[in-house]
Scaffold this motif. Sequence first.
Motif, PDB file in Angstrom:
ATOM      1  N   TYR A 656      38.117  37.813  47.465  1.00 18.90           N
ATOM      2  CA  TYR A 656      38.719  36.522  47.843  1.00 18.90           C
ATOM      3  C   TYR A 656      38.154  35.395  46.975  1.00 18.90           C
ATOM      4  O   TYR A 656      38.883  34.530  46.492  1.00 18.90           O
ATOM      5  CB  TYR A 656      38.433  36.257  49.321  1.00 18.90           C
ATOM      6  N   VAL A 657      36.847  35.438  46.748  1.00 18.24           N
ATOM      7  CA  VAL A 657      36.201  34.441  45.883  1.00 18.24           C
ATOM      8  C   VAL A 657      36.778  34.534  44.479  1.00 18.24           C
ATOM      9  O   VAL A 657      37.172  33.532  43.868  1.00 18.24           O
ATOM     10  CB  VAL A 657      34.674  34.654  45.850  1.00 18.24           C
ATOM     11  N   ALA A 658      36.840  35.750  43.938  1.00 20.09           N
ATOM     12  CA  ALA A 658      37.293  35.930  42.561  1.00 20.09           C
ATOM     13  C   ALA A 658      38.750  35.506  42.378  1.00 20.09           C
ATOM     14  O   ALA A 658      39.122  34.945  41.343  1.00 20.09           O
ATOM     15  CB  ALA A 658      37.116  37.398  42.151  1.00 20.09           C
ATOM     16  N   LEU A 659      39.587  35.758  43.375  1.00 20.51           N
ATOM     17  CA  LEU A 659      41.002  35.413  43.285  1.00 20.51           C
ATOM     18  C   LEU A 659      41.244  33.908  43.267  1.00 20.51           C
ATOM     19  O   LEU A 659      42.306  33.459  42.837  1.00 20.51           O
ATOM     20  CB  LEU A 659      41.762  36.015  44.471  1.00 20.51           C
ATOM     21  N   THR A 660      40.270  33.137  43.744  1.00 14.07           N
ATOM     22  CA  THR A 660      40.510  31.700  43.969  1.00 14.07           C
ATOM     23  C   THR A 660      39.718  30.809  43.023  1.00 14.07           C
ATOM     24  O   THR A 660      39.385  29.674  43.353  1.00 14.07           O
ATOM     25  CB  THR A 660      40.174  31.334  45.427  1.00 14.07           C
ATOM     26  N   ARG A 661      39.440  31.308  41.806  1.00  9.28           N
ATOM     27  CA  ARG A 661      38.699  30.491  40.834  1.00  9.28           C
ATOM     28  C   ARG A 661      39.623  29.759  39.864  1.00  9.28           C
ATOM     29  O   ARG A 661      39.140  28.987  39.033  1.00  9.28           O
ATOM     30  CB  ARG A 661      37.745  31.369  40.021  1.00  9.28           C
ATOM     31  N   ALA A 662      40.943  29.998  39.939  1.00 11.83           N
ATOM     32  CA  ALA A 662      41.869  29.456  38.942  1.00 11.83           C
ATOM     33  C   ALA A 662      42.459  28.128  39.379  1.00 11.83           C
ATOM     34  O   ALA A 662      42.791  27.931  40.546  1.00 11.83           O
ATOM     35  CB  ALA A 662      42.995  30.450  38.690  1.00 11.83           C
ATOM     36  N   VAL A 663      42.627  27.223  38.424  1.00  6.28           N
ATOM     37  CA  VAL A 663      43.216  25.911  38.681  1.00  6.28           C
ATOM     38  C   VAL A 663      44.689  25.873  38.274  1.00  6.28           C
ATOM     39  O   VAL A 663      45.504  25.217  38.921  1.00  6.28           O
ATOM     40  CB  VAL A 663      42.443  24.808  37.920  1.00  6.28           C
ATOM     41  N   SER A 664      45.044  26.581  37.207  1.00  6.23           N
ATOM     42  CA  SER A 664      46.426  26.532  36.722  1.00  6.23           C
ATOM     43  C   SER A 664      47.112  27.888  36.677  1.00  6.23           C
ATOM     44  O   SER A 664      48.338  27.938  36.710  1.00  6.23           O
ATOM     45  CB  SER A 664      46.466  25.906  35.318  1.00  6.23           C
ATOM     46  N   GLY A 665      46.378  28.981  36.581  1.00  3.75           N
ATOM     47  CA  GLY A 665      47.050  30.263  36.501  1.00  3.75           C
ATOM     48  C   GLY A 665      46.115  31.439  36.677  1.00  3.75           C
ATOM     49  O   GLY A 665      44.929  31.367  36.339  1.00  3.75           O
ATOM     50  N   LEU A 666      46.652  32.539  37.220  1.00  6.62           N
ATOM     51  CA  LEU A 666      45.877  33.750  37.472  1.00  6.62           C
ATOM     52  C   LEU A 666      46.679  34.961  37.026  1.00  6.62           C
ATOM     53  O   LEU A 666      47.861  35.107  37.363  1.00  6.62           O
ATOM     54  CB  LEU A 666      45.558  33.871  38.963  1.00  6.62           C
ATOM     55  N   THR A 667      46.031  35.843  36.251  1.00  7.53           N
ATOM     56  CA  THR A 667      46.600  37.143  35.914  1.00  7.53           C
ATOM     57  C   THR A 667      45.676  38.216  36.477  1.00  7.53           C
ATOM     58  O   THR A 667      44.487  38.243  36.142  1.00  7.53           O
ATOM     59  CB  THR A 667      46.736  37.324  34.389  1.00  7.53           C
ATOM     60  N   VAL A 668      46.213  39.061  37.355  1.00  8.80           N
ATOM     61  CA  VAL A 668      45.445  40.162  37.940  1.00  8.80           C
ATOM     62  C   VAL A 668      45.794  41.428  37.172  1.00  8.80           C
ATOM     63  O   VAL A 668      46.967  41.841  37.137  1.00  8.80           O
ATOM     64  CB  VAL A 668      45.775  40.338  39.435  1.00  8.80           C
ATOM     65  N   THR A 669      44.808  42.036  36.530  1.00  7.58           N
ATOM     66  CA  THR A 669      45.043  43.280  35.788  1.00  7.58           C
ATOM     67  C   THR A 669      44.417  44.447  36.544  1.00  7.58           C
ATOM     68  O   THR A 669      43.322  44.317  37.093  1.00  7.58           O
ATOM     69  CB  THR A 669      44.432  43.200  34.372  1.00  7.58           C
ATOM     70  N   HIS A 670      45.124  45.587  36.580  1.00  4.86           N
ATOM     71  CA  HIS A 670      44.570  46.718  37.331  1.00  4.86           C
ATOM     72  C   HIS A 670      45.102  48.037  36.796  1.00  4.86           C
ATOM     73  O   HIS A 670      46.265  48.148  36.362  1.00  4.86           O
ATOM     74  CB  HIS A 670      44.889  46.579  38.822  1.00  4.86           C
ATOM     75  N   THR A 671      44.226  49.041  36.828  1.00  2.00           N
ATOM     76  CA  THR A 671      44.600  50.423  36.548  1.00  2.00           C
ATOM     77  C   THR A 671      44.664  51.195  37.862  1.00  2.00           C
ATOM     78  O   THR A 671      45.621  51.915  38.126  1.00  2.00           O
ATOM     79  CB  THR A 671      43.572  51.080  35.604  1.00  2.00           C
ATOM     80  N   ALA A 672      43.643  51.017  38.688  1.00  2.00           N
ATOM     81  CA  ALA A 672      43.615  51.638  40.016  1.00  2.00           C
ATOM     82  C   ALA A 672      44.556  50.882  40.956  1.00  2.00           C
ATOM     83  O   ALA A 672      44.881  49.715  40.717  1.00  2.00           O
ATOM     84  CB  ALA A 672      42.187  51.620  40.557  1.00  2.00           C
ATOM     85  N   PRO A 673      44.979  51.517  42.047  1.00  2.00           N
ATOM     86  CA  PRO A 673      45.829  50.822  43.017  1.00  2.00           C
ATOM     87  C   PRO A 673      45.103  49.602  43.593  1.00  2.00           C
ATOM     88  O   PRO A 673      43.877  49.597  43.737  1.00  2.00           O
ATOM     89  CB  PRO A 673      46.063  51.879  44.100  1.00  2.00           C
ATOM     90  N   LEU A 674      45.857  48.569  43.920  1.00  2.77           N
ATOM     91  CA  LEU A 674      45.283  47.369  44.525  1.00  2.77           C
ATOM     92  C   LEU A 674      44.851  47.668  45.952  1.00  2.77           C
ATOM     93  O   LEU A 674      45.408  48.564  46.607  1.00  2.77           O
ATOM     94  CB  LEU A 674      46.314  46.232  44.531  1.00  2.77           C
ATOM     95  N   PRO A 675      43.844  46.939  46.481  1.00  2.00           N
ATOM     96  CA  PRO A 675      43.446  47.128  47.878  1.00  2.00           C
ATOM     97  C   PRO A 675      44.639  46.947  48.822  1.00  2.00           C
ATOM     98  O   PRO A 675      45.470  46.057  48.618  1.00  2.00           O
ATOM     99  CB  PRO A 675      42.393  46.035  48.094  1.00  2.00           C
ATOM    100  N   ALA A 676      44.705  47.790  49.846  1.00  2.00           N
ATOM    101  CA  ALA A 676      45.843  47.758  50.769  1.00  2.00           C
ATOM    102  C   ALA A 676      45.982  46.409  51.461  1.00  2.00           C
ATOM    103  O   ALA A 676      47.087  46.001  51.829  1.00  2.00           O
ATOM    104  CB  ALA A 676      45.672  48.870  51.808  1.00  2.00           C
ATOM    105  N   GLN A 677      44.858  45.690  51.634  1.00  2.00           N
ATOM    106  CA  GLN A 677      44.894  44.406  52.343  1.00  2.00           C
ATOM    107  C   GLN A 677      45.668  43.346  51.576  1.00  2.00           C
ATOM    108  O   GLN A 677      46.019  42.305  52.144  1.00  2.00           O
ATOM    109  CB  GLN A 677      43.468  43.911  52.618  1.00  2.00           C
ATOM    110  N   LEU A 678      45.936  43.572  50.294  1.00  2.00           N
ATOM    111  CA  LEU A 678      46.707  42.620  49.499  1.00  2.00           C
ATOM    112  C   LEU A 678      48.207  42.921  49.538  1.00  2.00           C
ATOM    113  O   LEU A 678      49.004  42.182  48.959  1.00  2.00           O
ATOM    114  CB  LEU A 678      46.235  42.631  48.039  1.00  2.00           C
ATOM    115  N   ALA A 679      48.575  44.000  50.206  1.00  2.00           N
ATOM    116  CA  ALA A 679      49.996  44.377  50.240  1.00  2.00           C
ATOM    117  C   ALA A 679      50.788  43.316  51.002  1.00  2.00           C
ATOM    118  O   ALA A 679      50.301  42.729  51.960  1.00  2.00           O
ATOM    119  CB  ALA A 679      50.155  45.733  50.900  1.00  2.00           C
TER     120      ALA A 679
END
Length: 679
Positions: A656-679
């Motif tokens: 949650y902390v890491a997701l909310t550090r952006a002021v103008s834009g966020l790109t989430v990159t992933h190889t593994a599946p995203l945590p289910a709580q973000l579905a």
Amino acid sequence: MSTPVPDPLSRERSHLRASRSALRAMREDVEALDISDVTANWVNAEVLARQIEERIKALADLSDTPLFFGRLDYLHAPGAEEAEGAEGERFYIGRRHVHDHDGDPMVIDWRAPVSQPFYRASKKNPMDIALRRRFGYTGGDLTAYEDEHLSDPAEAARTSKLLQQEIERPRVGPMRDIVATIQPEQDEIVRSGLSGTVCVQGGPGTGKTAVGLHRVAYLLYAHRERLARTGTLVIGPNRSFLHYIEQVLPALGELTVQQATVDDLVAHVEIKGTDDATAAVVKGDARLARVLRRALYAHVTMPTEPVMVVRGSRRWRVPAYELQDIVRELLGRDIRYGAAREALPQRIAHAVLVQMERSGEAPDDRVQDAVARNSAVKAAVKAVWPAVDPAKLVLRLLSDAEFLAEHAEGILEKDEQKAILWAKPARSVKSAPWSAADAVLIDEATDLIQRTHSLGHVVLDEAQDLSPMQYRAVGRRCTTGSATVLGDLAQGTTPWATRGWQEALTHLGKPDALVEELTAGFRVPTDVIAYASRLLPHIAPGLTPVESIRENPGHFEIRPVSGPKDVVEACRELLRHEGSTGLIAADARVPELAEALEEAGIPYLGPGEETTRDTRLTLVPASLAKGLEYDYVVLDEPRAVVDGEPDERTGLRRLYVALTRAVSGLTVTHTAPLPAQLA
């Protein structure tokens, strides 16, 4: 031929030039002061010279920082609203007071009462303001203005474009002040009184850190003499964070505020070891304060022998029962162990003086002091109330199972005692494998022996991550002062993170503090905060989600990738935009990403290092991301961020902390599946 009337922007630029010139003259006046004839001795000369040096620094004109950012046109002269025909006044609102050679104000300090309507006035409550003008800057140049006619019913309320632009302005370098964008609910907290402690619960992007720093600046303005005597302190979670915020207060003209981490406050020993989560939680529990008190006062023993004081040809005997009464009386008083130990010889000496007076002598204070220093009295004090070294006390508790069991009985369970005992007892304070939690215990023991110095005001940021014992350590620094506590329960990422503010404030020693909640988001874009808020039911049930007031939804993308090269490419794309970029990753993945950045020829910094125009990318371990912000963020592998913590809830909070550090834009990159709580 008539002279053309300059346009409003030209007039405002002219006032800016005149104000900068006036500030320069104020600084030159101070630099020209000759103190050679006004100082009685070298000590006074040193003090006065230092004060002049600080004044010169405070009068510095920061060329890339607006000297004023707003203007207020009052309908009436302030304080004369009821006077018929009272003429209104115009005030330019800025970071510091500036006056001309006649002493007339050219810029009013944002903290002055007359500036308050700049933040609080609205169409519903214009506060006697006819016009509020905001200024737009490019660097230090005034390039735009925007007017609100608050007293004109025909003009509809609207969102300020300049305000939005200032909030969204790209960030390069350290954290900047928000003095131009403070909102009414923030201003209310900033200007709250010195006597009360305020706790601010605020989600990401609500400006709680900046509000805390601006509150310090306001309190120093409103209570300068008092806080000059008692001192102020800002406590942050780590050195990177303190480096990030360190320019805010100097930009507001405040140079005397100390900054520290909790570890700095309790640095009694060298930290050589670490605790596992179980041991750290037990050591951070407030029950350890009771264990320490028991262990300390177990050193006091009731006297069984009288004290015989020989003075000249006379002998004075203080019987054991009288000594016991003195010891019981000292134990019953709420004074520190060390203070009571210092009082004991004086109490024994007083008992001797009473006997002297009964025998017809007339002893004075000098005789009492001499008796208190008598070898027999000193020996009795050493036997009854011995000196205790706080580090040695904690060393014994953590090394000696029997000693710990004796003083933790009924307080700690057997498995809790076992968790905090060192596997191998340490031989000395110097060689002991002290952890950060052990240093807090030593600080507690130190305070039991000798009272900790209290400051006038303390700001505690990222407070949700502190243990009860750490709260007690901070509280000791403001027992006679007040505090501003800042945090977000949803961002608690330690196993001992606080469960609620009332509990935390009780440990701090401020149970009656006012708790305020900031829910309007100024920093994080709408799409980003909405996505991150999906985690709230799992990490902080019942907490109000942040609602972004940003009109610009911001850039947001979830991008499946095949490896580090794709992550680097995402960074390269965001670096094409103006401003700073942060690449945030699970701590274990940082070396691999660093190698990929170096292979790609992209320079990068570590967290807390100041970005420049040439190097705008920062590689941030997720464990150090808290409190930082970047224009654009690439968040690498959310599942790895979660899995990098000892339990899922802590991992989701870190995410949650890491997701909310952006002021103008966020790109989430992933190889593994995203945590289910973000579905």
